[in-house]
Design an enzyme around this catalytic site. Structure first.
Site, PDB file in Angstrom:
ATOM      1  N   TYR A  24       0.841  -1.198   0.000  1.00 31.62           N
ATOM      2  CA  TYR A  24       0.000   0.000   0.000  1.00 31.62           C
ATOM      3  C   TYR A  24       0.883   1.257   0.000  1.00 31.62           C
ATOM      4  CZ  TYR A  24      -3.173   3.641   1.535  1.00 31.62           C
ATOM      5  OH  TYR A  24      -3.884   4.818   1.618  1.00 31.62           O
ATOM      6  N   GLY A  79      -1.099   9.609   4.726  1.00 32.00           N
ATOM      7  CA  GLY A  79      -2.283   9.119   5.426  1.00 32.00           C
ATOM      8  C   GLY A  79      -2.017   7.847   6.220  1.00 32.00           C
ATOM      9  N   TYR A 129      -7.377  17.940   2.409  1.00 35.84           N
ATOM     10  CA  TYR A 129      -7.914  17.513   1.111  1.00 35.84           C
ATOM     11  C   TYR A 129      -9.175  18.304   0.804  1.00 35.84           C
ATOM     12  CZ  TYR A 129      -5.189  13.220   0.264  1.00 35.84           C
ATOM     13  OH  TYR A 129      -4.198  12.325  -0.027  1.00 35.84           O
ATOM     14  N   THR A 155      -4.042  19.953  -0.707  1.00 35.95           N
ATOM     15  CA  THR A 155      -3.754  18.975  -1.761  1.00 35.95           C
ATOM     16  C   THR A 155      -4.875  18.951  -2.786  1.00 35.95           C
ATOM     17  OG1 THR A 155      -2.473  17.643  -0.215  1.00 35.95           O
ATOM     18  CG2 THR A 155      -3.252  16.537  -2.207  1.00 35.95           C
ATOM     19  N   ARG A 164      -4.996   1.711  -7.993  1.00 31.23           N
ATOM     20  CA  ARG A 164      -3.700   1.126  -7.623  1.00 31.23           C
ATOM     21  C   ARG A 164      -3.805  -0.385  -7.799  1.00 31.23           C
ATOM     22  NH1 ARG A 164      -3.462   4.945  -2.806  1.00 31.23           N
ATOM     23  NH2 ARG A 164      -3.601   6.942  -3.908  1.00 31.23           N
ATOM     24  N   LYS A 251      -0.648  21.785  -3.162  1.00 31.79           N
ATOM     25  CA  LYS A 251       0.140  20.568  -3.432  1.00 31.79           C
ATOM     26  C   LYS A 251      -0.481  19.746  -4.558  1.00 31.79           C
ATOM     27  CE  LYS A 251       1.849  16.387  -1.066  1.00 31.79           C
ATOM     28  NZ  LYS A 251       0.992  15.293  -1.507  1.00 31.79           N
ATOM     29  N   HIS A 275       1.923  13.139  -6.504  1.00 30.13           N
ATOM     30  CA  HIS A 275       1.416  12.329  -5.387  1.00 30.13           C
ATOM     31  C   HIS A 275       2.212  11.012  -5.277  1.00 30.13           C
ATOM     32  CE1 HIS A 275      -2.278  12.713  -2.790  1.00 30.13           C
ATOM     33  NE2 HIS A 275      -1.926  11.493  -2.456  1.00 30.13           N
ATOM     34  N   ASP A 306       8.126  17.131  -4.496  1.00 32.29           N
ATOM     35  CA  ASP A 306       8.271  15.773  -3.970  1.00 32.29           C
ATOM     36  C   ASP A 306       8.033  14.776  -5.085  1.00 32.29           C
ATOM     37  OD1 ASP A 306       5.541  15.105  -4.286  1.00 32.29           O
ATOM     38  OD2 ASP A 306       5.069  15.433  -2.179  1.00 32.29           O
ATOM     39  N   GLY A 308       9.611  10.713  -5.544  1.00 28.88           N
ATOM     40  CA  GLY A 308      10.808  10.003  -5.994  1.00 28.88           C
ATOM     41  C   GLY A 308      12.092  10.424  -5.321  1.00 28.88           C
TER      42      GLY A 308
END
Ligand code: FNR
Length: 377
Positions: A24, A79, A129, A155, A164, A251, A275, A306, A308
């Site tokens: 996850y 989260g 959010y 965000t 995913r 963001k 993200h 952000d 990676g």
């Protein structure tokens, strides 16, 4: 296992976490192409070595929104961090504060605002959010203000959650299965003991505080899944801008035009981010998106980046490409899962050491001195 590099924490976390929880965190959206490119594209940027530059004094300090950061690093909002280690948000926040950098609490944290903010001696950042339930948003903002939060990270790249597929392979496919697996994690005896939740219905962070009753994880995730709002546009953000007196950072910016719109809107900063490759697979990596954005808005607002960033060299590359500071997502989560507060502290120390070597061998004496000129592009 022996930890000698920041990357070692990923393997340490893999060994410790229940597999589907590791996946996850580790996984991304669809075929995970953006997830992979995020990491590879930073690595592909060559640094330009310079020697004999008298590098006796070197400072990594930076100023951001009236705060002094000992390193140009912020822990990103993640989260359910309290599922990866016992009271995980508090542990990560303490580690960040001890190293002089900000911690950002996610909207969907396990530990509520009121638990994390007083645990540290510097202002916490808070991430919000866009949710259908504007009452929740207002309540969260009021509570954050009350708790002394100054910097708000808003965000905007989750008007709808990305798919995913790795979660399907690990058993977390679709909302119901996801809830089932999450609840299993909480009730798995060893793991539940480890994170201190013991499988009982429990207070889960900011949502419980808003609803005014203990919220089991199933209710919590169900509430969240129904709450993403695809109708959002810049004009919906105005009431937040009016309400929030402190710095407001948007963001999830990947496009130069969106960055210009953020300036027109009156944002104090942006986070160039996809993200962590968890939303739209196939979009540009942050390393490739950043230069055009810096070209468009550098100096008009603060540019964070952000996705990676896995080591100190990546931080130097990001700043050289135009960022003012970086956010760490998975890098700190792996360290937290593997080693708790001490793990995150050590991770930040490793980042610092790597940055110092990179700066010494490229001739950059300060964060402001890290420029495009240090790259062999
Ligand atoms: C995230 N991210 C995220 N972002 C946000 O604004 N609110 C959130 O609640 C979360 N939750 C979350 C959970 C997990 C498990 C991950 C890995 C990420 C995104 C996060 O803030 C950041 O943008 C990425 O993690 C950056 O990419 P890297 O550093 O993980 O590659």
């Amino acid at each position: 296992m022996i930890i000698s590099s920041p990357g070692d924490y990923r393997e340490a976390a893999r060994r410790k976490l229940p597999p589907f929880l590791f996946h996850y965190i580790d996984g991304g959206a669809y075929a995970e192409q953006t997830l992979r490119r995020n990491v590879e594209d930073w690595q592909a940027i060559a640094l330009r070595q310079r020697v004999l530059q008298d590098m006796t004094s070197l400072s990594l300090e930076t100023r951001l929104f009236d705060e002094t950061l000992r390193l140009p690093i912020i822990l990103a909002p993640v989260g359910l961090t309290g599922m990866y280690a016992r009271r995980g948000e508090v542990q990560a926040a303490k580690a960040a504060a001890s190293r002089g950098v900000p911690f950002t609490l996610s909207t969907v944290s396990v530990c509520p605002i009121e638990e994390v903010a007083p645990a540290i001696d510097r202002p916490m950042w808070f991430q919000l959010y866009v949710l259908r339930d504007r009452g929740f948003m207002r309540n969260a903002l009021e509570r954050a203000k009350e708790a002394g939060v100054k910097t708000l990270v808003f965000t905007v790249d989750m008007p709808t959650p990305g798919a995913r597929y790795r979660d399907a392979h690990s058993g977390m496919s679709g909302p119901n299965a996801e809830i089932r697996r999450m609840v299993q994690a909480m009730t798995h005896p060893a793991w539940a003991w480890d994170v201190g939740l013991n499988g009982r219905p429990h207070d889960l962070g900011n949502v419980s505080a808003y609803l005014g009753k203990p919220t089991g994880l199933a209710d919590y995730i169900g509430w969240l899944a129904n709450n993403f709002d695809p109708s959002i546009s810049w004009k919906d953000l105005q009431w937040i801008r009016d309400f929030w007196d402190g710095p407001m950072i948007i963001k999830g910016i990947l496009d130069a035009q969106d960055a210009r719109d953020a300036v027109s809107f009156g944002a104090d900063g942006i986070v160039v981010s996809n993200h962590g490759g968890r939303q739209l697979d196939g979009v540009l990596s942050s390393a490739r998106a950043l230069p055009a954005i810096a070209e468009a808005v550098k100096g008009d607002l603060k540019i964070l980046v952000d996705s990676g960033i896995r080591n100190g060299l990546d931080v130097v590359r990001a700043i050289a490409l135009g960022a003012d500071a970086v956010m760490l997502g998975r890098a700190f989560v792996y360290a937290l899962a593997a080693g708790g507060e001490a793990g995150v502290g050590n991770l930040l120390d490793l980042f610092e050491k790597e940055m110092r070597v990179a700066m010494t061998l490229t001739g950059a004496k300060s964060v402001a001195g890290i420029t495009r000129n240090m790259l062999a592009l």
